[in-house]
Design a protein around this motif. Structure first.
Motif, PDB file in Angstrom:
ATOM      1  N   THR A  40       0.824  -1.219   0.000  1.00  0.00           N
ATOM      2  CA  THR A  40       0.000   0.000   0.000  1.00  0.00           C
ATOM      3  C   THR A  40       0.848   1.253   0.000  1.00  0.00           C
ATOM      4  O   THR A  40       0.587   2.199  -0.748  1.00  0.00           O
ATOM      5  CB  THR A  40      -0.935  -0.004   1.218  1.00  0.00           C
ATOM      6  N   ASN A  42      -6.892 -11.013  -4.604  1.00  0.00           N
ATOM      7  CA  ASN A  42      -7.155  -9.598  -4.263  1.00  0.00           C
ATOM      8  C   ASN A  42      -7.925  -9.431  -2.968  1.00  0.00           C
ATOM      9  O   ASN A  42      -8.488  -8.373  -2.685  1.00  0.00           O
ATOM     10  CB  ASN A  42      -7.904  -8.902  -5.407  1.00  0.00           C
ATOM     11  N   THR A  43      -7.947 -10.501  -2.160  1.00  0.00           N
ATOM     12  CA  THR A  43      -8.511 -10.416  -0.808  1.00  0.00           C
ATOM     13  C   THR A  43      -7.438 -10.884   0.163  1.00  0.00           C
ATOM     14  O   THR A  43      -7.052 -12.067   0.144  1.00  0.00           O
ATOM     15  CB  THR A  43      -9.771 -11.278  -0.677  1.00  0.00           C
ATOM     16  N   TYR A  89      -7.903  -5.832   2.389  1.00  0.00           N
ATOM     17  CA  TYR A  89      -8.487  -5.618   1.067  1.00  0.00           C
ATOM     18  C   TYR A  89      -9.426  -6.774   0.756  1.00  0.00           C
ATOM     19  O   TYR A  89      -9.087  -7.950   0.934  1.00  0.00           O
ATOM     20  CB  TYR A  89      -7.395  -5.554  -0.002  1.00  0.00           C
ATOM     21  N   ASP A 121     -11.749  -8.220  -2.380  1.00  0.00           N
ATOM     22  CA  ASP A 121     -12.038  -8.125  -3.807  1.00  0.00           C
ATOM     23  C   ASP A 121     -11.359  -6.921  -4.440  1.00  0.00           C
ATOM     24  O   ASP A 121     -11.917  -6.242  -5.319  1.00  0.00           O
ATOM     25  CB  ASP A 121     -13.548  -8.063  -4.059  1.00  0.00           C
ATOM     26  N   LYS A 129     -10.634  -4.076  -3.102  1.00  0.00           N
ATOM     27  CA  LYS A 129     -10.969  -2.769  -2.523  1.00  0.00           C
ATOM     28  C   LYS A 129     -10.604  -2.740  -1.049  1.00  0.00           C
ATOM     29  O   LYS A 129     -10.749  -3.731  -0.337  1.00  0.00           O
ATOM     30  CB  LYS A 129     -12.464  -2.502  -2.695  1.00  0.00           C
TER      31      LYS A 129
END
Length: 468
Positions: free
Chosen positions: A288, A343-344, A358, A360, A362
């Motif tokens: 990040t 992505n999780t 995070y 999915d 996001k």
């Protein structure tokens, strides 16, 4: 009176004629009998053996005549228009019991028909019966011929080789190397048949398999079918075809049987597993705050069983059928995307003393945290949440003080098999900054209680935890 004398004279004349005829007949019978008896032990008139006249000879007399002639006769070995050698049967090691041959011939002639033999001729030849050859003498004879097989073209059977466009039949090669045994057979045969010249080309090692051999053609067809077998490896939701050039490299023929090299298949399976497996591998991760960082190996990741892959690949190829195989996979992170993190995930930066979650792709949650004290640091690497527990009591020994502790927490999510995890920590007065250097944990990630409650309700078991 005169007429009577005339009849007497006539009768005497007839009697003398009959006596003469009788004597002649008797003489002929005696002569015939003598001849018949004589030719019981002598060859008939006009008897020729190997171009030698044996008329009126006994076996012993004929044998004395023939023995030296037959075994000392000149023989020739020809290769095309070239004379390779001139030799005698004796030099080649040939011997024959001519006496026995002559005895058999004498026994076979009809002595009673001897008068007719004056008007007929017989020309007998040697047969193979009784012909022998001494192996030691022949070996020395062959060695002296100067037929250096090492310098001669070797006969080669038609065979199958791998080419640029698959397997193909390589035509046979008719060589000029001489088979010593075939030459020996030719020497004996020629001698027994009364021939004087040997064609060396008839003694070359033969070609056993030609390019038109049906079995060879069948093997070629099967080879090309099997080498073009398409095998797909299915793993983690991904499909990968085994390269055709590798299959070409593995297939071969041994003792007329089509085989696949299991050792090469095993090496391929090990390399494939090493390429795609993620367990105990350092990862590149887009963090990040710090861009791309390296994540050390941890408990997270999966391995593809190379032995299981090799066995299934070997079996499928031997079937000669296109198909998909699914090797055994062990471990975590089976996301089916090629990236086992997906992505999780949960991201923990020790440097930033911050945690992000995070979902999915996001950002679902982020919070400052307190990680392990410098003397009891939080383990770094790729891990995963392997359990979720409410109202847990954390027990252990404080490595800094040496004192045992019992800390009740409302939410406990272990991510390491050695006691490291994420939990709420109501005892912490503050989070983030340099608090970890003074009030750091024994290695766990201390999280604000209100944030931990949300994280616990949201995160599922198996979620990756990346600590760096």
């Amino acid at each position: 009176m005169k007429r009577r004398n005339h009849n007497v004279k006539k009768q005497k004349s007839r009697k003398g004629l009959w006596i003469t005829l009788s004597l002649i007949v008797i003489a002929l019978v005696v002569a015939y009998g003598v001849g018949a008896t004589y030719f019981q032990s002598h060859f008939l008139p006009n008897t020729v053996f190997e171009d030698q006249n044996l008329s009126y000879k006994t076996v012993d007399q004929a044998n004395a005549t023939l023995d030296s002639k037959v075994l000392d006769s000149e023989q020739t070995i020809q290769e095309g228009n070239k004379t390779i050698a001139t030799y005698t049967p004796k030099e080649a090691g040939i011997s024959i019991d001519i006496a026995t041959t002559l005895k058999n011939q004498l026994k076979g002639q009809n002595a009673l028909m001897w008068p007719i033999a004056f008007f007929e001729s017989t020309n007998q030849k040697l047969s193979k019966d009784g012909v022998t050859i001494d192996d030691n003498t022949y070996k020395s004879f062959f060695d002296q011929l100067g037929l250096d097989n090492d310098s001669r073209q070797k006969s080669e059977d038609a065979h199958i080789e791998a080419g640029d466009k698959g397997f193909e039949i390589v035509p046979e090669v008719s060589g000029t190397q001489v088979d010593p045994e075939k030459l020996k057979e030719a020497i004996v045969s020629n001698f027994g048949e009364g021939k004087n010249t040997i064609d060396l080309t008839k003694t070359y090692y033969p070609v056993a398999v030609t390019k038109d051999d049906d079995k060879l053609k069948s093997q070629l067809e099967e080879l090309n079918d099997k080498q073009n077998t398409v095998v797909t490896i299915a793993y983690n939701g991904l499909d990968e075809e085994v390269p055709t050039e590798d299959v070409h490299d593995w297939i071969y023929i041994e003792n007329d049987e089509i085989k696949f090299d299991y050792s090469k298949i095993t090496a391929y399976a090990e390399a494939f597993s090493d390429k795609v497996s993620t367990y105990k591998k350092t990862r590149k991760f887009k963090s990040t705050n710090d861009g791309e960082v390296e994540i050390k190996p941890g408990t997270y990741g999966w391995t593809l069983s190379s032995s299981d892959l090799a066995d299934k690949l070997y079996a499928q190829l031997n079937k000669g059928e296109d198909g998909t195989i699914q090797p055994t996979i062990n471990g975590s992170g089976l996301t089916g995307t090629g990236d086992d993190i997906g992505n999780t995930y949960i991201e923990v930066s020790i440097k930033d003393q911050h945690m992000w979650y995070y979902e999915d792709g996001k950002l679902a949650l982020d919070t400052p945290v307190v990680t392990g004290h410098p003397e009891t640091p939080t383990v770094t690497g790729a891990f995963y949440v392997w359990e979720k527990e409410r109202d847990a009591i954390l027990r252990g020994e404080n490595n800094r003080t040496g004192q045992d502790y019992e800390s009740p927490v409302d939410y406990w999510m272990p991510f390491n098999w050695n006691g490291y995890g994420i939990h709420d920590s109501p005892w912490q007065p503050a989070y983030g900054g340099d608090n970890w250097k003074i009030r750091g944990s024994n290695g766990c990630v201390n999280t604000p209680p209100e944030v931990m409650a949300k994280l616990f309700d949201t995160v599922e078991i198996g979620t990756p935890v990346l600590v760096y």
